[in-house]
Design a protein around this motif. Structure first.
Motif, PDB file in Angstrom:
ATOM      1  N   LEU A  34      45.126 -30.924  14.357  1.00 54.70           N
ATOM      2  CA  LEU A  34      44.681 -31.939  13.390  1.00 54.70           C
ATOM      3  C   LEU A  34      45.861 -32.407  12.541  1.00 54.70           C
ATOM      4  CD1 LEU A  34      41.265 -30.484  12.165  1.00 54.70           C
ATOM      5  CD2 LEU A  34      41.646 -32.351  13.780  1.00 54.70           C
ATOM      6  N   PHE A  36      46.814 -34.891   9.251  1.00 54.53           N
ATOM      7  CA  PHE A  36      46.216 -35.596   8.104  1.00 54.53           C
ATOM      8  C   PHE A  36      47.208 -36.614   7.555  1.00 54.53           C
ATOM      9  CE2 PHE A  36      44.183 -31.533   8.619  1.00 54.53           C
ATOM     10  CZ  PHE A  36      42.845 -31.845   8.520  1.00 54.53           C
ATOM     11  N   GLY A  39      44.805 -39.457   3.668  1.00 50.18           N
ATOM     12  CA  GLY A  39      43.374 -39.196   3.494  1.00 50.18           C
ATOM     13  C   GLY A  39      42.558 -39.351   4.758  1.00 50.18           C
ATOM     14  N   SER A  40      43.214 -39.594   5.884  1.00 48.31           N
ATOM     15  CA  SER A  40      42.479 -39.697   7.151  1.00 48.31           C
ATOM     16  C   SER A  40      42.865 -38.536   8.067  1.00 48.31           C
ATOM     17  CB  SER A  40      42.809 -41.019   7.845  1.00 48.31           C
ATOM     18  OG  SER A  40      42.328 -42.079   7.063  1.00 48.31           O
ATOM     19  N   GLN A  41      41.977 -38.260   9.007  1.00 45.20           N
ATOM     20  CA  GLN A  41      42.199 -37.123   9.903  1.00 45.20           C
ATOM     21  C   GLN A  41      42.286 -37.587  11.359  1.00 45.20           C
ATOM     22  OE1 GLN A  41      39.282 -33.778   9.653  1.00 45.20           O
ATOM     23  NE2 GLN A  41      39.158 -34.036  11.856  1.00 45.20           N
TER      24      GLN A  41
END
Lengths: 115, 272
Positions: A34, A36, A39-41
């Motif tokens: 993941l 980041f 603020g988005s993943q």
């Protein structure tokens, strides 16, 4: 118990334990992939890396990417983004490779669990 | 903007939720560097908590608590405070965690960095791998998606205030909502109340009021046993499929785990 069956059951128990550990390792790998950003993943996949490469080859500097939660995100510097996701991918994969290889050669439950 | 963790801990005659909360608080500070506030019904003097918030429970249920696959006890289950999280939390941005969540990595810090005002655990992974997980997919066979109230992140917004007010309404009218959403069993569960409230907030369709907590979270059920805690390494005995009372050894390293067997968690914490 027949000795042949006894040995097979012992192996069966080892394989069961090994399979459980592999599953946990794979889950950790997925989480390590993941990335980041603002603020988005993003789950780093071959597709994502290739798509960023395509954008760069088309001389795109910024672009909108849709994150794992369906949220459109402006990527202001695609090259920088690509470099970071490749880094995330490399670190996660190296860790997975190392841990997986340590595990796959173990032949007793005690070794697998590191007791 | 203030940020922190809120944990609810109400002991019963056998389970020491407070000691679990102390462990959670120490781990939260180490991995997430966040303050922790505890909501409880007894006086606590422990410096690991930044705030101790006293709460008078409205009621309590009786629940079967398993300790591995062969032993269980009916004990008091005090779980109605969570619906007051919005009003009780001293933080603008709050991460609510169950006391039986063993933090061993920093993944949850991303809740505070993402844009959504409400996140909840949806991607929970059973370590055993063979168990029927339908009850964790939908609240019942013909009903809505299941969400885990084990991990909830929220910001203090007008919309979230409406959500928590709705939760209170659902709690007060539980028998009605239990019928409408075809929930079996008598015990009130926060997971179900949160799932119903999210469904309503979504406009009674699949929607994006709630987004998933970043990443997946491993869990073990109360039919499994937590054998040992060594810093961020945990050893479990996971029940075997169709072999009552037999277990498979599993070790996790640097991965957070939701441990539902409270007896063995208490025991492992004593031996840590």
């Amino acid at each position: 118990m027949d000795e042949r069956l006894e040995k097979a059951i012992e192996i069966s128990n080892i394989m069961k334990t090994l399979s459980g550990q592999k599953k946990i390792l794979k889950e950790k790998y997925q989480n390590d992939l993941l990335f980041f950003y603002n603020g988005s993943q993003f789950l780093v996949t071959y597709d994502l890396i290739s798509f960023c490469n395509t954008l760069i080859s088309l001389n795109q500097e910024e672009h909108i990417l849709v994150d794992d939660n369906g949220i459109p995100t402006l990527i202001e510097n695609i090259e920088d983004f690509r470099s970071k996701i490749v880094d995330t991918y490399a670190q996660a994969s190296n860790r997975y490779y190392t841990e997986y290889n340590k595990l796959k050669n173990k032949r007793s439950i005690k070794d697998i669990i590191d007791l | 903007m203030s940020k922190g963790i809120l944990v609810f801990a109400f002991n019963n005659s056998h389970i020491n939720y407070i000691s679990q909360a102390i462990e959670l608080s120490k781990r939260a500070k180490r991995h997430l560097n966040l303050p922790v506030s505890i909501v409880t019904d007894i006086e606590i003097q422990n410096s690991v908590f930044d705030n101790v918030i006293f709460y008078n429970l409205k009621s309590q249920n009786i629940k079967q608590y398993y300790d591995g696959s062969l032993s269980n006890k009916g004990l008091a289950f005090k779980n109605d405070a969570r619906i007051a999280a919005y009003d009780l939390s001293p933080y603008e941005e709050t991460l609510v965690l169950d006391t039986d969540f063993l933090i061993a990595d920093d993944k949850l810090i991303h809740c505070f960095k993402q844009k959504n005002d409400f996140c909840i655990l949806t991607n929970a992974v059973d370590i055993a791998g063979f168990r029927d997980i339908r009850e964790f997919c939908h609240v019942s066979d013909k009903s809505v998606q299941f969400y885990w109230a084990t991990i909830v992140f929220f910001r203090k917004t007008e919309l979230n205030k409406i959500f928590f007010d709705l939760l209170n309404h659902i709690y007060e009218n539980w028998y009605h909502y239990k019928q409408v959403y075809q929930i079996e069993g008598r015990t009130y569960r926060n997971d179900h109340a949160f799932s119903i409230a999210i469904h309503i907030m979504n406009g009674f369709v699949d929607n994006d009021f709630a987004v998933p907590i970043p990443g997946s979270v491993l869990y073990t059920t109360d039919r499994d046993i937590l054998y040992e805690i060594d810093q961020d390494d945990f050893v479990f005995l996971i029940e075997k499929e169709k072999r009552l009372g037999e277990y498979t050894l599993v070790r996790t390293k640097n991965q957070s785990v939701h441990v539902m067997n409270k007896f063995s968690l208490d025991e492992a914490l004593k031996n840590e």
